[in-house]
Every structure is written in C-alpha cells, then in structure tokens.
Design a protein around this motif. Structure first.
Motif, mmCIF file in Angstrom:
data_model
loop_
_atom_site.group_PDB
_atom_site.id
_atom_site.type_symbol
_atom_site.label_atom_id
_atom_site.label_comp_id
_atom_site.label_asym_id
_atom_site.label_seq_id
_atom_site.Cartn_x
_atom_site.Cartn_y
_atom_site.Cartn_z
ATOM 1 N N MET A 163 4.376 -87.879 16.043
ATOM 2 C CA MET A 163 4.356 -88.831 14.925
ATOM 3 C C MET A 163 3.639 -88.248 13.706
ATOM 4 S SD MET A 163 5.930 -91.390 16.301
ATOM 5 C CE MET A 163 5.724 -92.512 14.932
ATOM 6 N N THR A 164 4.325 -88.270 12.561
ATOM 7 C CA THR A 164 3.676 -87.904 11.295
ATOM 8 C C THR A 164 3.158 -89.167 10.617
ATOM 9 O OG1 THR A 164 5.764 -88.123 10.115
ATOM 10 C CG2 THR A 164 5.202 -85.919 10.913
ATOM 11 N N PRO A 165 2.286 -89.021 9.619
ATOM 12 C CA PRO A 165 1.755 -90.221 8.956
ATOM 13 C C PRO A 165 2.831 -91.080 8.283
ATOM 14 C CG PRO A 165 0.340 -88.345 8.495
ATOM 15 C CD PRO A 165 1.552 -87.807 9.208
ATOM 16 N N ASP A 166 3.893 -90.468 7.717
ATOM 17 C CA ASP A 166 4.893 -91.292 7.027
ATOM 18 C C ASP A 166 6.147 -91.532 7.849
ATOM 19 O OD1 ASP A 166 6.079 -88.820 6.878
ATOM 20 O OD2 ASP A 166 6.402 -88.840 4.704
ATOM 21 N N GLY A 167 6.181 -91.036 9.078
ATOM 22 C CA GLY A 167 7.317 -91.299 9.947
ATOM 23 C C GLY A 167 8.526 -90.413 9.675
ATOM 24 N N SER A 168 8.385 -89.414 8.822
ATOM 25 C CA SER A 168 9.485 -88.485 8.538
ATOM 26 C C SER A 168 9.084 -87.075 8.980
ATOM 27 C CB SER A 168 9.829 -88.509 7.041
ATOM 28 O OG SER A 168 10.401 -89.762 6.700
#
Lengths: 421, 92
Positions: free
Chosen positions: A344-349
C-alpha cells in the motif's frame, strides 16, 4: 519457437487422440548464469510480464527473472481476477486504458489461453452523491476512449434481478457499467508470460531468493542470491508485498506499508452471476469463477501484515455486507478464504520509476489493484528499464510524488497518508 | 487478534482502531526530508513492529503495541503516553 510448441485447437485434438504424450514443459529450468544485462527480482505476474516485454519490444535477450519460491506463487495467484479500466484520475486513467487494450490482445500475443472473459463490470451506487460521482467517472472513462454506461434502477434490474434493491440503508439506484471489463484466469496469466519470456530466451530461475543487492559508487552491479552471486547491468524490483524488504537491501526506505486483503470463495454453483459486480457500500465486489465458485471480498483488514491471512472481524463484515446486497449468496456454503500481502502506498496508486541508485528500477505499490495492471505494468516497466524514459502511459507513477506533493493520485479522495485506502 | 489494554484488560480486536506505525513526531521546524520520512516512508518490517492502536470502543486510550506482522502475535502493550509518545506542547 517451432510450430509444435504452439497451442491450437488442432493440437489439443491430436494430443487427445494420441494419449496426450506430446506435451512438454512450458519453460526451461535453467541454472543461473554469472551475469545478465537485466535481472528482475520477483517471478510474479509483473516480473514475468516485464521480462516478456523487455524481450519482445526492446530486443533484449540476456535477462533473468529471480523468484524466491515458484513462478506465480504470490499475489498473481491470490487475487480475485478482475480486469477493468474504469479509473478517474489522469495518470491512472491512461495507464489502465493501455492495460485493458493489452489484455484484449494478450491471448493471441502469447498463444496462451488466459480465459479472458469480458463479461462487464457493474459499479453499483446507492445515493445521489455516489450517482454523481459515477457519472463523472463515466465521463472521464469515455474521454479516455474507453467504454462506460450509466444504468438506472429499472435497467439494472433487467440485467441483475437478484440484487437487494430495497435495502433500507443502502438501496440500489443504478450502476456504472463497463462492458469491456471482466475477469481472467490469474494463474494462466503468469504462466503465459513465463512461457512467452522463456521462448525469447529469458532465464526463469525459481527457488532463488535474492539476499543482497550489490551497489558500487552509487551504481548497481549485481545481486547476491541463494544460488550464488549474479552480476547485472540493471536490476529491476517487482516484489509486490515484499518490496520493502528487497529495497532495503539497497539501503532504500519506500513509502509502502504491507497490509492484508482477504478474499472468499463459495462451493461451485451453476452460472448465476454473469458480471463482476461491485458496491459503493463496503468496497464489496463479487463475481463467479469459471469453476462456479462465487468469489468476493471487501476492505483491507487495516493493519500491517505479512501473514497472508486475515482476522475474523473483517470476515464477518464481508459476509454481512454480501448477504445484505446479494441475499441469494447466503444459500451457498463458503469453501475457503485467503489473504494477500498488499503493498500500500499513501495515495493508493503505484510506482514505476528509477530509484536514487543508478541501474536500479522500482515497480511497486500496486495496493489491491495489481492484477488488472499486469500487462501494462510489464510493458511500461520494460520501457523504463530499456530506454531510461517512462512509457507514455506511465509518466506519473513517480517515487518522489509523496515528498513533493506534486502529482499525487488519490482516486478515493481520502488523503495521501497511510491507512486511508 | 486480541489486545491487552493496560487499563481494561484483554479485549477483542474489534474494540480497537489501527493508527499506524508508532513513530516519534519530528519537531515543527524539522525539514522536508524529516517530515517526508515521518508521514510517508516506512521500515515496513516482516516481524516485530511498534504501532499505535486506539481503544476507541473501550477506554479511548492510545496504545503502543508491539506486534509481529508475520504472525499477528502480540509482543507487548503500553499506554502511548508511558512509551514517550504523548503529544508535547507546541506539537501538531
């Protein structure tokens, strides 16, 4: 590749009539060489697709894919097989559009049956705000050149009459339909890319855990593995949920937390759900596999995990939500559940980019959406590795966007922080 | 998973909300690199991890929990304020 290596209806018939004795392994099991032009770390869908496109589109041949376990044993074998191109934001929109086009030609390209089934996806909405968001998203998808339709309640009812349209809290108003979306046979995607890469001469090396990344003077020179050191001009990381551990070998700390996402499958049933159906309520989604099992899931468990299994509260939540939206499902018995490790990245991309180390490339942060990205991820990562420039469909998947705040792609609009997606 | 709240005893995971990795908060005047590291970058270990949970369906306390992310085993729980993670005057 000789003609005898190709799959065809004629070949299936001939083998069937002659005892199926002519089939051969789909790929070699080579010993690692001492050095390669490109070493790809991770033999999952994205790593194998990267190797395939490096060979096919860029003419490279001296490539190895190093896999800790067996090919396709990670998330490409543990997902819910959904393929779609219904993203909203620039950056994601053109990338997933590119990916869906590759999916549509993949089986012919690979000469491999990935059971690509464009059965359509329905994103159900429950209220005025969600309807407006769906219409906006549909317009964005159409502007991208892909297909999107809005169906309202009566139209949707003729298509999928078995939903609970009159739930008190979440009545169903309509849905966003993308007809070109659907499902594919997840394992076959990995196997197809593996076979395709192998036929170009790529060495697929299993049981070969990378234990170190060798960097000299800010430049990558090779990797240490369970099967000895391997020198490489370029090293490409495609380790999904284990990206943080692999990158740490090169001294990098990534903007990634690994979380668990659970999925569930019922016993095999006769065909009942013809589409992929998702619900704005509860992140819920369901489809029916070709074996007949109903495959469904919802949210992350929302805590860091590498256990590849989740906990009871999210299982209960998912059962309650699916029973509320698709009541007929309660008559089926649950066969099994599993968990995948989501990077998981902080912005979901995602991230497809250079790293601060010369010759070291990163493909990570696919969150819970990596399967549909598989061919485009491979194509775009191969382009970056071969040319040192981003592919036109993946110019915004930058590693430094969190630090700079420029180019964040937060599809859900919840903020670019961990634990929000 | 069950978490043993120092105030309430062993309780079901449903009573708690995950608040992410337990990291020291940088000083307000710290630079971009330090704040970027705090907000975005994670060690993300496959093993023991110090993290924050809030007992929001119980006493409301913030807890610093040490948990093995590979097995979900609970290795230790303390009140966040006792663990030196209390918000200090002047911090965001």
């Amino acid at each position: 590749m000789g003609i005898s290596d190709r799959f065809s209806g004629w070949r299936v018939l001939k083998e069937g009539l002659t005892g199926n004795k002519g089939w051969t392994p789909h790929w070699r099991d080579p010993e690692p060489k001492r050095d390669y032009d490109v070493v790809i770390v991770g033999g999952g869908g994205h790593g194998l697709a990267t190797a395939y496109y490096l060979a096919k589109e860029h003419g490279l041949r001296n490539i190895a894919v190093l896999e800790k376990g067996y090919l396709g044993g990670g998330n490409v074998g543990r997902n819910t097989t959904i393929v779609r191109a219904n993203y909203y934001l620039p950056g994601n929109s053109e990338f997933y559009s590119h990916s869906l086009k590759l999916w549509e030609g993949m089986e012919q390209d690979l000469n491999y049956n990935a059971m690509m089934s464009q059965r359509g996806i329905l994103n159900v909405f429950h209220n005025d705000g969600q309807r407006d968001a769906a219409v906006r998203r549909a317009n964005s998808i159409i502007n991208q050149g892909d297909d999107a339709e809005i169906l309202y309640r009566d139209q949707l009812k003729t298509l999928v009459p078995f939903l609970n349209y009159d739930n008190n809290r979440f009545p169903i108003m309509g849905a966003l339909l993308q007809r070109r979306a659907g499902t594919a046979r997840h394992d076959a995607v990995a196997w197809g890319f593996a076979r395709g890469a192998d036929q170009f001469g790529v060495d697929l090396i299993q049981n070969c855990e990378v234990t170190g990344i060798d960097v000299e003077g800010g430049k990558v020179v090779g990797v240490q593995t369970a099967r000895g050191p391997i020198r490489a001009k370029k090293v490409a990381l495609a380790a999904a949920g284990r990206s943080s551990q692999v990158a740490a070998m090169a001294g990098l700390t990534l903007p990634i937390e690994s979380h668990v996402l659970q999925a569930f499958v019922t016993e095999g049933l006769k065909p009942v759900i013809d589409h992929v159906i998702t619900f704005a309520e509860g992140h819920l989604y369901i489809s029916q596999s070709d074996k007949g099992g109903l495959v469904f899931g919802s949210y992350l468990d929302f805590y860091s995990s590498y256990a590849a299994r989740g906990n009871l509260p999210m299982q209960e939540y998912t059962m309650e939500a699916i029973a509320a939206m698709v009541p007929a499902v309660t008559k089926a018995r649950l066969l099994r559940s599993w968990g995948g490790i989501m990077d998981m990245t902080p912005d979901g991309s995602p991230i497809i980019d250079h790293t601060p180390i010369e010759g070291l490339y990163l493909n990570a942060g696919w969150c819970y959406g990596g399967f549909k990205a598989t061919p485009a991820s491979g194509d775009c990562f191969a382009h970056l590795i071969a040319t040192d420039r981003p592919h036109a469909a993946a110019t915004r998947f930058k590693l430094d966007r969190f630090r700079s705040g420029y180019g964040l792609m937060d599809e859900e609009g919840t903020g670019a922080q961990h634990n929000l997606h | 998973m069950r978490i043993t709240c120092p105030l309430c005893g062993a309780r079901d995971r449903r009573e708690f909300t995950y608040k992410g990795a337990a990291l020291p908060v940088p000083a307000l005047e710290a630079g971009v690199a330090e704040w970027d590291a705090h907000v975005h970058l994670r060690d993300n270990p496959a093993g023991p991890l110090e993290e924050l949970w809030q007992h929001d369906m119980g006493c409301g306390a913030w807890l610093k929990v040490t948990r093995n992310t590979a097995t979900h085993e609970m290795l230790g729980v303390a009140l966040a304020q006792d663990a030196g993670l209390a918000i200090k005057e002047g911090q965001p």
